[in-house]
Every structure is written in C-alpha cells, then in structure tokens.
Design an enzyme around this catalytic site. Structure first.
Site, PDB file in Angstrom:
ATOM      1  N   HIS A  90      68.037 -77.156-112.131  1.00  0.00           N
ATOM      2  CA  HIS A  90      67.381 -76.818-113.890  1.00  0.00           C
ATOM      3  C   HIS A  90      67.270 -78.822-114.741  1.00  0.00           C
ATOM      4  CE1 HIS A  90      71.961 -77.176-114.661  1.00  0.00           C
ATOM      5  NE2 HIS A  90      71.410 -78.130-115.981  1.00  0.00           N
ATOM      6  N   SER A 112      75.964 -81.846-115.475  1.00  0.00           N
ATOM      7  CA  SER A 112      74.804 -81.011-114.282  1.00  0.00           C
ATOM      8  C   SER A 112      74.533 -81.751-112.971  1.00  0.00           C
ATOM      9  CB  SER A 112      73.574 -80.549-114.893  1.00  0.00           C
ATOM     10  OG  SER A 112      74.092 -79.365-116.267  1.00  0.00           O
ATOM     11  N   GLY A 113      74.375 -80.656-111.811  1.00  0.00           N
ATOM     12  CA  GLY A 113      74.463 -81.241-110.586  1.00  0.00           C
ATOM     13  C   GLY A 113      75.070 -82.643-110.393  1.00  0.00           C
ATOM     14  N   ASP A 146      70.621 -72.034-108.574  1.00  0.00           N
ATOM     15  CA  ASP A 146      70.644 -73.530-109.419  1.00  0.00           C
ATOM     16  C   ASP A 146      70.905 -74.932-108.450  1.00  0.00           C
ATOM     17  OD1 ASP A 146      70.260 -75.680-111.245  1.00  0.00           O
ATOM     18  OD2 ASP A 146      71.939 -74.694-112.206  1.00  0.00           O
TER      19      ASP A 146
END
Length: 268
Positions: A75, A225-226, A128
């Site tokens: 994402h 994120s990530g 994801d």
C-alpha cells in the site's frame, strides 16, 4: 486500512509541498530512539516531490532482505498514499544508514525496479507486500534473514521489536531519528476478535500476524508502514494496518513474512 484521517492532518503540517493529499503511513508509539548502526537493515522510503524535504521525503519504512532487495508494504506504493500513480513518482529513493532524516548522512539509492503484489487486497489488507530492487547494493552485513514457516520467532507470547520513523504519539509528532518499540506477538484468536471484519480490514492468520501490549501504549503508527517487526534476530512481519495507534484491544497488524517469503525471493 488503519484509521489515518486525524493523523493525516498532523502529517500534512510537515510537508513542504504535496500536489494532492496523500496518506502518510504508519511511527513507533511508546518506543525509544535506536542507532541505525544497530539495525542497519532498516531503511526508509522517500520522495521529496510528494512529501517535502523536511525529513528527506520519508513516508514509509522498509527492510533489506538481500544486498539489493528491499521489502515494504504494497500500500506504500499505491495511489492512496502517493497521491498519484507509482510510475509518476520520479524521485523515489531508499535511504540507507541515515541517522537523522534532517541531515544528509548515509546514502540515497535509486531503484532499478519494483514489484507490487498484484494480489494485494485493499479491503482485507491481505498480501500487503512489495519488493524494490536497488540500483546499488548494500553490504551483506546490512541484511536480515526472513523467518521461515514454523520458526519459533512467530510463537505467540514472544517479544518482538517494531522499527520506524513515524508518529511517536499518535498525534502527528513524527520522528527524525529511528525509533523502536518492544511488543508481544499475540495469539491469532485475540487478533480475530480485534478485527473480525470492518472498514479497517479483516484479520487473516494465514497471511497476517498481530502484535502489541495488552493495555496498549506500544505500536507502529502513521509513517511506519512497510517497516520491520523482528523477533529473535529474524524478520517476521511488515507494518501493515490496524485501528488507531497503541490503543488497548487494537493491536498492530503485520504482513506475515513466512506467507510472502516465496514471492519476495522470486522478485528480489
């Protein structure tokens, strides 16, 4: 997807110029500053054209799993985060070894290629994961091993650490230096109860795991994120989604590395 609207308002205050509203992603709440040299496999994903120069353009995290392969969240490369299509972002860089995002230390490495999981489901948040190929390698010592299926590192109750440069308070205070927080890997049953299915997402134990503290207070947040979740020196998860930041009964949800490792290996 993690509820981002209130955090987005704080994030936009940090941006020098963003052509269109972009969702900044999940920093570490309840953590403490750590040295990049102690976790050299943690890297930052950046674009000054989309997120401004104040913090080197950082907007997501990532982790090196080979000298040229960085893994992050799918994402992070979507229109909802970037504000435009990935192909229209010409200055995407991976920041390696930068102690302070306000400085110029370490390296900014261009990309040679990228692969975003075509099966990523933005409704449930399953799958994801994305793999970015760096134009220049990092030292082999700056790589972390992915924990395989059945590894004891995934065992519920175990301690893990989540890393990132995101919001440290859940109120839009973004870090300029790398932070980490200790969390517990939680049982799938608890994660299912927390996320049975809603606008945030649906917990799927086959491809996800969750981690946090029973009373809340430690979590990933916007800007993280990530980034990696690490247990016993091995990579077990990528920061993916959740509800709020460090809220009781709302643990952070991570992409389960053992579920996507074959994809990472194939495209790394």
């Amino acid at each position: 997807m993690r509820s981002l609207i209130s955090a987005l308002l704080g994030a936009l205050a940090l941006v020098v110029a963003v052509p269109s509203p972009a969702l900044a992603d999940r920093i570490v709440v309840g953590g403490q500053q750590v040295q990049v040299a102690d976790a050299p496999w943690v890297v930052a994903l950046a674009s000054r054209s989309r997120f401004g120069a104040a913090r080197s353009g950082q907007f997501c995290g990532g982790v090196m799993v080979s000298p040229t392969a960085m893994v992050t969240a799918a994402h992070c490369l979507g229109r909802e985060v970037l504000g435009v299509e990935r192909k229209d972002v010409r200055d995407l860089r991976v920041l390696v070894g930068r102690e302070d995002l306000r400085g110029t230390g370490g390296r900014e490495i261009e990309l040679k290629g990228d692969w975003v999981n075509p099966d990523y489901d933005s409704v449930s948040n399953a799958g994801d994961v994305a793999v970015l190929t760096l134009a220049e390698p990092v030292p082999a010592s700056d790589v972390i091993r992915m924990a395989p299926k059945g590894d004891v590192a995934y065992r519920p109750g175990g301690t893990a650490s989540v890393y990132g440069w995101g919001d440290t308070t859940g109120k839009g205070r973004y870090a300029s230096t790398l932070h980490a927080a200790q969390v517990r890997v939680l049982e799938d049953a608890r994660c299912r109860r927390a996320y049975p299915g809603s606008a945030d997402g649906t917990y799927r134990p086959s491809s996800m795991l969750c981690a946090g503290q029973p009373g809340g207070g430690r979590d990933a947040c916007q800007g993280d994120s990530g980034g990696p979740l690490v247990a016993r020196g091995r990579l077990i998860g990528l920061v993916s989604w959740g509800s709020g930041c460090g809220e009781p009964k709302s643990p952070g949800v991570y992409t389960r590395i053992s579920a996507v490792a074959p994809l990472v290996t194939a495209h790394g």
